[in-house]
Design a protein around this motif. Structure first.
Motif, PDB file in Angstrom:
ATOM      1  N   ASP A   1      14.044  42.068  23.921  1.00  0.00           N
ATOM      2  CA  ASP A   1      14.840  42.261  25.129  1.00  0.00           C
ATOM      3  C   ASP A   1      14.467  41.193  26.162  1.00  0.00           C
ATOM      4  O   ASP A   1      13.741  40.230  25.852  1.00  0.00           O
ATOM      5  N   ALA A   2      14.920  41.356  27.380  1.00  0.00           N
ATOM      6  CA  ALA A   2      14.691  40.348  28.413  1.00  0.00           C
ATOM      7  C   ALA A   2      13.208  40.171  28.715  1.00  0.00           C
ATOM      8  O   ALA A   2      12.789  39.104  29.173  1.00  0.00           O
ATOM      9  N   ALA A   3      12.402  41.207  28.470  1.00  0.00           N
ATOM     10  CA  ALA A   3      10.962  41.105  28.695  1.00  0.00           C
ATOM     11  C   ALA A   3      10.223  40.587  27.467  1.00  0.00           C
ATOM     12  O   ALA A   3       8.984  40.530  27.469  1.00  0.00           O
ATOM     13  N   GLY A   4      10.976  40.223  26.419  1.00  0.00           N
ATOM     14  CA  GLY A   4      10.358  39.740  25.188  1.00  0.00           C
ATOM     15  C   GLY A   4       9.802  40.833  24.310  1.00  0.00           C
ATOM     16  O   GLY A   4       9.108  40.553  23.327  1.00  0.00           O
ATOM     17  N   GLU A   5      10.093  42.096  24.620  1.00  0.00           N
ATOM     18  CA  GLU A   5       9.512  43.211  23.881  1.00  0.00           C
ATOM     19  C   GLU A   5      10.363  43.559  22.660  1.00  0.00           C
ATOM     20  O   GLU A   5      11.597  43.472  22.706  1.00  0.00           O
ATOM     21  N   PHE A   6       9.695  43.961  21.594  1.00  0.00           N
ATOM     22  CA  PHE A   6      10.394  44.256  20.342  1.00  0.00           C
ATOM     23  C   PHE A   6       9.878  45.553  19.734  1.00  0.00           C
ATOM     24  O   PHE A   6       8.783  46.021  20.040  1.00  0.00           O
ATOM     25  N   LEU A   7      10.699  46.124  18.855  1.00  0.00           N
ATOM     26  CA  LEU A   7      10.340  47.255  18.004  1.00  0.00           C
ATOM     27  C   LEU A   7      10.543  46.819  16.572  1.00  0.00           C
ATOM     28  O   LEU A   7      11.636  46.394  16.194  1.00  0.00           O
ATOM     29  N   LEU A   8       9.491  46.911  15.775  1.00  0.00           N
ATOM     30  CA  LEU A   8       9.543  46.501  14.375  1.00  0.00           C
ATOM     31  C   LEU A   8       9.358  47.718  13.491  1.00  0.00           C
ATOM     32  O   LEU A   8       8.373  48.441  13.625  1.00  0.00           O
TER      33      LEU A   8
END
Length: 514
Positions: free
Chosen positions: A228-235
């Motif tokens: 997302d815009a904050a660079g956060e991901f769910l893997l």
């Protein structure tokens, strides 16, 4: 005071049977550092198929995490944890979480558990507090008959049994059972799940992409996420046991720096009291540790075997046995003299490389993807300077269809696989920055009492066992011990219908050698 604690826990347990809750059953009320905690969680319905277990220190930092596969039908998940030898005395917390189909974390409860540092055995004894209760209830008819525990007249269901040395642990030192109010549990995914953040390696700015390839060097599979815009991901990953390292990559070859989220809980200022009972327990724990050191073992060995994952069956376009050419000074010479499909050019700032695409009879325009011992890089200069004496095999992958199938989103410029005889941690720093070490499923392991043939049977825990019962009568053999004194039995049983959680406790005495 003892009667007050009994009444308090009776009220507590009656609340468990009246309303949904997540209940955690430990093998004993507290632990000393270095000891193994065996536990079982009774989950709210519908039970999530996969549960993440996180262990937090008193200061709120996360010490460890792993995943458990739950018994969906029985609504339980069980595991174990060895408390570190150097941990300070304090209340530690075990947090259980699932992942909803919408990709949201589903909290299943956070449970406080006292752990005491063995070195505190020389401390001055403190007064006990009233925040811990002895387990007591009359839901189950428990009887110790000879060398067996009989659960009489119980309904069909799934159970957990802890038998510990009551005279050593102390009856009112803590609770073996704790609960957390249940929240409405949505449909949850059967997946391992990880959260993290991707930053640009150059300026640490968050990277926002709709396609984030994640390469698994153990299986050569490629998974995908997005940020997302904050660079956060769910893997999300399929189940694997133990731990593994994966690598995040940019499809534009942007240098990335990846990290996993490391959540924190509020600090706990309160510390469990070092009562006279606890200090005696710690002293005995220290003495047992010295005895087991004489036998070159520990009180509770955790002997687990994690089978290595099988890599995907890759179809190389061409392969070379490099050991036939190990006299060459470097791989640059090997490719120049033997494997000319990979063409190197020497520049002022190092080597560059292009791979020949045989089906099109032309070279790819960009740098190929190098896979060195399961790690990704496009650093041709690093590859050119590798020692052929260390390399077992080199394989080329080209052809558009094969690249799309075997290396989606990453192999458009061809792939060169290099397998060394002994993998080394020498990946270029920019590539090493996007490696992520992941913890997977905890390897399954059952509590195994010592046989006593070679090593003394000395432990505050006599038995930890989980299982199912068809109802009426359940007979559980009790192992022999070289200890003597009073032992306490604590049993939890969830009915097959999942509509009640029953409990029971009793005590019995043992003579040495029985």
């Amino acid at each position: 005071m003892r009667l007050t604690l009994l009444l308090a826990f009776l009220i507590f347990l009656s609340g468990l049977t009246a309303q949904p809750a997540t209940v955690l059953h430990h093998d004993r009320p507290y632990h000393a550092t270095g000891e193994v905690s065996w536990f079982r969680a009774y989950l709210p319905a519908p039970a999530p198929p996969t549960v993440r277990v996180e262990v937090y220190a008193p200061d709120g930092s996360r010490l460890d995490y792993f995943f458990l596969k739950s018994d969906v039908a029985g609504g339980t998940a069980e595991g174990y944890y060895r408390w570190g030898y150097d941990l300070p005395t304090g209340y530690y917390r075990i947090a259980l979480t699932a992942l909803s189909a919408a990709g949201e974390d589903v909290p299943l409860g956070t449970f406080r558990h006292p752990v005491y540092r063995v070195d505190d055995r020389n401390a001055t004894a403190e007064a006990a507090t009233n925040d811990a209760a002895e387990f007591a209830t009359d839901d189950l008819d428990l009887r110790v008959e000879g060398d067996a525990l009989r659960i009489a007249g119980a309904p069909a269901g799934t159970y957990s049994v802890a038998v510990y040395h009551d005279a050593v642990v102390g009856s009112a030192a803590g609770a073996t059972v704790s609960s957390a109010p249940a929240q409405p549990t949505p449909a949850c995914l059967d997946t391992l799940f990880y959260r993290g953040q991707i930053l640009a390696a150059t300026d640490a700015a968050p990277v926002n992409v709709n396609l984030l390839p994640v390469f698994d060097g153990a299986t050569y599979a490629t998974y995908f996420s997005k940020t997302d815009a904050a660079g956060e991901f769910l893997l999300n990953l399929p189940a694997f046991a133990g731990s593994k390292t994966v690598q995040v990559r940019s499809i534009t070859d942007q240098a990335l720096k990846g990290s996993l989220s490391s959540p924190r809980l509020p600090r706990l200022e309160q510390r469990p009291p070092l009562t006279a009972e606890v200090i005696e327990y710690l002293d005995l724990s220290h003495r047992r540790r010295k005895i087991y050191q004489l036998y070159r073992t520990v009180e509770t060995p955790l002997e687990v075997e994690v089978r290595p994952e099988r890599p995907l069956p890759l179809r190389a376009s061409k392969s070379y046995n490099v050991q036939d050419y190990k006299a060459f000074p470097d791989l640059y010479t090997f490719f120049r003299e033997v494997a000319g499909e990979l063409r190197f050019r020497e520049r002022r700032d190092g080597y560059t490389a292009q791979l020949y695409n045989a089906p099109t009879q032309r070279f790819f325009t960009g740098t190929p993807l190098f896979i060195v011992d399961g790690r990704l890089t496009r650093d041709a200069d690093y590859v050119a300077r590798l020692d052929p004496a260390d390399v077992a095999r080199v394989s080329f992958y080209y052809g558009n269809r094969e690249l799309r199938e075997q290396f989606p989103a990453l192999g458009s410029q061809g792939v060169v696989q290099i397998d060394r005889l002994r993998p080394a941690a020498d990946l270029p720093a920019d590539d090493a920055a996007n490696l992520l070490e992941l913890h997977g499923l905890q390897p399954a392991l059952n509590f195994t009492p010592r046989s006593g043939e070679e090593v003394p049977r000395l432990s505050p825990l006599l038995l930890w066992q989980t299982g199912t019962t068809e109802g009426e009568q359940t007979l559980i053999p009790l192992p022999a011990t070289d200890d003597s004194g009073t032992f306490r039995v604590v049993v939890l049983l969830r009915t097959a219908a999942g509509d009640a959680l029953l409990g029971g406790t009793t005590t019995f005495t043992r003579e040495p050698g029985r």
